[in-house]
Design a protein around this motif. Structure first.
Motif, PDB file in Angstrom:
ATOM      1  N   MET A   1       0.833  -1.164   0.000  1.00 48.09           N
ATOM      2  CA  MET A   1       0.000   0.000   0.000  1.00 48.09           C
ATOM      3  C   MET A   1       0.891   1.245   0.000  1.00 48.09           C
ATOM      4  O   MET A   1       1.771   1.400   0.824  1.00 48.09           O
ATOM      5  N   THR A   2       0.662   2.131  -0.927  1.00 54.13           N
ATOM      6  CA  THR A   2       1.456   3.343  -1.052  1.00 54.13           C
ATOM      7  C   THR A   2       0.857   4.460  -0.217  1.00 54.13           C
ATOM      8  O   THR A   2      -0.343   4.678  -0.199  1.00 54.13           O
ATOM      9  N   SER A   3       1.739   5.164   0.492  1.00 54.56           N
ATOM     10  CA  SER A   3       1.328   6.347   1.234  1.00 54.56           C
ATOM     11  C   SER A   3       2.270   7.473   0.819  1.00 54.56           C
ATOM     12  O   SER A   3       3.107   7.305  -0.059  1.00 54.56           O
ATOM     13  N   SER A   4       2.121   8.615   1.451  1.00 48.67           N
ATOM     14  CA  SER A   4       3.001   9.719   1.103  1.00 48.67           C
ATOM     15  C   SER A   4       3.453  10.437   2.363  1.00 48.67           C
ATOM     16  O   SER A   4       2.864  10.281   3.431  1.00 48.67           O
ATOM     17  N   ALA A   5       4.519  11.200   2.214  1.00 48.72           N
ATOM     18  CA  ALA A   5       5.049  12.016   3.308  1.00 48.72           C
ATOM     19  C   ALA A   5       5.482  13.345   2.717  1.00 48.72           C
ATOM     20  O   ALA A   5       5.971  13.401   1.585  1.00 48.72           O
ATOM     21  N   THR A   6       5.309  14.402   3.477  1.00 47.70           N
ATOM     22  CA  THR A   6       5.755  15.720   3.057  1.00 47.70           C
ATOM     23  C   THR A   6       6.845  16.190   4.006  1.00 47.70           C
ATOM     24  O   THR A   6       6.681  16.129   5.228  1.00 47.70           O
ATOM     25  N   LEU A   7       7.948  16.629   3.422  1.00 47.48           N
ATOM     26  CA  LEU A   7       9.082  17.127   4.192  1.00 47.48           C
ATOM     27  C   LEU A   7       9.530  18.439   3.586  1.00 47.48           C
ATOM     28  O   LEU A   7       9.357  18.676   2.385  1.00 47.48           O
ATOM     29  N   ASN A   8      10.146  19.264   4.410  1.00 51.34           N
ATOM     30  CA  ASN A   8      10.771  20.484   3.928  1.00 51.34           C
ATOM     31  C   ASN A   8      12.231  20.138   3.673  1.00 51.34           C
ATOM     32  O   ASN A   8      13.002  19.927   4.603  1.00 51.34           O
ATOM     33  N   VAL A   9      12.602  20.045   2.398  1.00 51.70           N
ATOM     34  CA  VAL A   9      13.965  19.673   2.029  1.00 51.70           C
ATOM     35  C   VAL A   9      14.655  20.902   1.446  1.00 51.70           C
ATOM     36  O   VAL A   9      14.222  21.439   0.424  1.00 51.70           O
ATOM     37  N   ASP A  10      15.685  21.348   2.125  1.00 49.43           N
ATOM     38  CA  ASP A  10      16.464  22.507   1.688  1.00 49.43           C
ATOM     39  C   ASP A  10      15.589  23.723   1.408  1.00 49.43           C
ATOM     40  O   ASP A  10      15.805  24.475   0.466  1.00 49.43           O
ATOM     41  N   GLY A  11      14.558  23.891   2.234  1.00 57.24           N
ATOM     42  CA  GLY A  11      13.705  25.065   2.141  1.00 57.24           C
ATOM     43  C   GLY A  11      12.497  24.933   1.233  1.00 57.24           C
ATOM     44  O   GLY A  11      11.729  25.878   1.099  1.00 57.24           O
ATOM     45  N   SER A  12      12.298  23.768   0.629  1.00 59.37           N
ATOM     46  CA  SER A  12      11.142  23.550  -0.251  1.00 59.37           C
ATOM     47  C   SER A  12      10.324  22.365   0.244  1.00 59.37           C
ATOM     48  O   SER A  12      10.883  21.312   0.557  1.00 59.37           O
ATOM     49  N   ARG A  14       8.441  19.146  -0.099  1.00 62.86           N
ATOM     50  CA  ARG A  14       8.510  18.069  -1.081  1.00 62.86           C
ATOM     51  C   ARG A  14       7.635  16.921  -0.605  1.00 62.86           C
ATOM     52  O   ARG A  14       7.625  16.579   0.573  1.00 62.86           O
ATOM     53  N   ARG A  15       6.924  16.331  -1.551  1.00 63.58           N
ATOM     54  CA  ARG A  15       6.055  15.196  -1.257  1.00 63.58           C
ATOM     55  C   ARG A  15       6.727  13.933  -1.787  1.00 63.58           C
ATOM     56  O   ARG A  15       7.202  13.898  -2.918  1.00 63.58           O
ATOM     57  N   PHE A  16       6.733  12.916  -0.954  1.00 66.64           N
ATOM     58  CA  PHE A  16       7.367  11.647  -1.305  1.00 66.64           C
ATOM     59  C   PHE A  16       6.343  10.531  -1.282  1.00 66.64           C
ATOM     60  O   PHE A  16       5.476  10.489  -0.409  1.00 66.64           O
ATOM     61  N   GLU A  17       6.457   9.631  -2.234  1.00 63.12           N
ATOM     62  CA  GLU A  17       5.634   8.430  -2.262  1.00 63.12           C
ATOM     63  C   GLU A  17       6.382   7.345  -1.500  1.00 63.12           C
ATOM     64  O   GLU A  17       7.573   7.129  -1.713  1.00 63.12           O
ATOM     65  N   ILE A  18       5.646   6.669  -0.606  1.00 58.33           N
ATOM     66  CA  ILE A  18       6.258   5.640   0.239  1.00 58.33           C
ATOM     67  C   ILE A  18       5.559   4.310  -0.009  1.00 58.33           C
ATOM     68  O   ILE A  18       4.385   4.161   0.291  1.00 58.33           O
ATOM     69  N   ASP A  19       6.314   3.366  -0.568  1.00 60.90           N
ATOM     70  CA  ASP A  19       5.796   2.006  -0.723  1.00 60.90           C
ATOM     71  C   ASP A  19       6.063   1.184   0.526  1.00 60.90           C
ATOM     72  O   ASP A  19       5.341   0.242   0.821  1.00 60.90           O
ATOM     73  N   ASP A  20       7.121   1.534   1.235  1.00 58.64           N
ATOM     74  CA  ASP A  20       7.532   0.814   2.437  1.00 58.64           C
ATOM     75  C   ASP A  20       7.777   1.852   3.533  1.00 58.64           C
ATOM     76  O   ASP A  20       8.629   2.726   3.370  1.00 58.64           O
ATOM     77  N   PRO A  21       7.068   1.795   4.662  1.00 57.56           N
ATOM     78  CA  PRO A  21       7.239   2.804   5.714  1.00 57.56           C
ATOM     79  C   PRO A  21       8.649   2.829   6.297  1.00 57.56           C
ATOM     80  O   PRO A  21       9.054   3.804   6.906  1.00 57.56           O
ATOM     81  N   ASP A  22       9.409   1.768   6.089  1.00 52.88           N
ATOM     82  CA  ASP A  22      10.787   1.716   6.581  1.00 52.88           C
ATOM     83  C   ASP A  22      11.809   2.168   5.538  1.00 52.88           C
ATOM     84  O   ASP A  22      13.013   2.087   5.779  1.00 52.88           O
ATOM     85  N   MET A  23      11.329   2.647   4.375  1.00 53.59           N
ATOM     86  CA  MET A  23      12.251   3.117   3.349  1.00 53.59           C
ATOM     87  C   MET A  23      13.142   4.207   3.929  1.00 53.59           C
ATOM     88  O   MET A  23      12.662   5.167   4.520  1.00 53.59           O
ATOM     89  N   PRO A  24      14.471   4.074   3.786  1.00 51.65           N
ATOM     90  CA  PRO A  24      15.363   5.088   4.333  1.00 51.65           C
ATOM     91  C   PRO A  24      15.197   6.458   3.655  1.00 51.65           C
ATOM     92  O   PRO A  24      14.973   6.547   2.446  1.00 51.65           O
ATOM     93  N   LEU A  25      15.329   7.479   4.460  1.00 51.48           N
ATOM     94  CA  LEU A  25      15.307   8.851   3.956  1.00 51.48           C
ATOM     95  C   LEU A  25      16.323   9.024   2.833  1.00 51.48           C
ATOM     96  O   LEU A  25      16.047   9.706   1.836  1.00 51.48           O
ATOM     97  N   LEU A  26      17.463   8.393   2.954  1.00 49.51           N
ATOM     98  CA  LEU A  26      18.503   8.471   1.930  1.00 49.51           C
ATOM     99  C   LEU A  26      17.969   8.093   0.555  1.00 49.51           C
ATOM    100  O   LEU A  26      18.225   8.774  -0.438  1.00 49.51           O
TER     101      LEU A  26
END
Length: 156
Positions: A1-12, A14-26
């Protein structure tokens, strides 16, 4: 199940698609944003090549689940400075020729940036302690310490 996360990356934001909740930030930073830094080194948080700042604190992004940093501020080396307005550490590393291959430099600069922010007059002993958990296969540790020391005034 895909979810998403929003982070402020370098001042912008950004929305990320997450297939695995343990996916590393890297992986999100490199694969979804195409950032060249941070780098994958060991994947075990032992070398530091993957270091970013999460809300200002140096964090090993290879073991930080993307889902755990939802809504937080992420700073990569690209967010520290630009070619037109580099961070003092970026200038010092160039001036002191503190790199050989450059693969690990992301971790050294990101860790040193937090040190310089928190202790702008850090001694050489302080610098060595702050950087002690980082690895450089080329062996440029002393040049790196000297570069940081020029920023803190510990090396004149």
């Amino acid at each position: 199940m895909t979810s998403s996360a929003t982070l402020n990356v370098d001042g912008s934001l950004r929305r990320f698609e997450i297939d695995d909740p343990d996916m590393p930030l890297l992986y999100a930073l490199r694969d979804q944003l195409g950032l060249n830094n941070p780098r994958f080194g060991c994947g075990l948080a032992q070398c530091g090549a993957c270091t970013v700042h999460v809300d200002g604190e140096p964090t090993r992004s290879c073991v930080t689940p993307l889902s755990s940093v939802e809504g937080r501020n992420i700073t990569t080396m690209a967010g520290l400075g630009t070619p037109d307005h580099p961070h003092a550490l970026q200038l010092a590393f160039v001036k002191m020729q503190a790199t050989q291959c450059g693969y690990c430099i992301n971790g050294w600069i990101m860790t040193a940036a937090a040190l310089v922010r928190d202790n702008p007059t850090a001694s050489i002993a302080d610098i060595k302690e702050a950087l002690s958990g980082l690895k450089c296969r080329c062996g440029t540790h002393q040049s790196i310490v000297r570069a940081v020391a020029t920023v803190t005034g510990a090396l004149k």
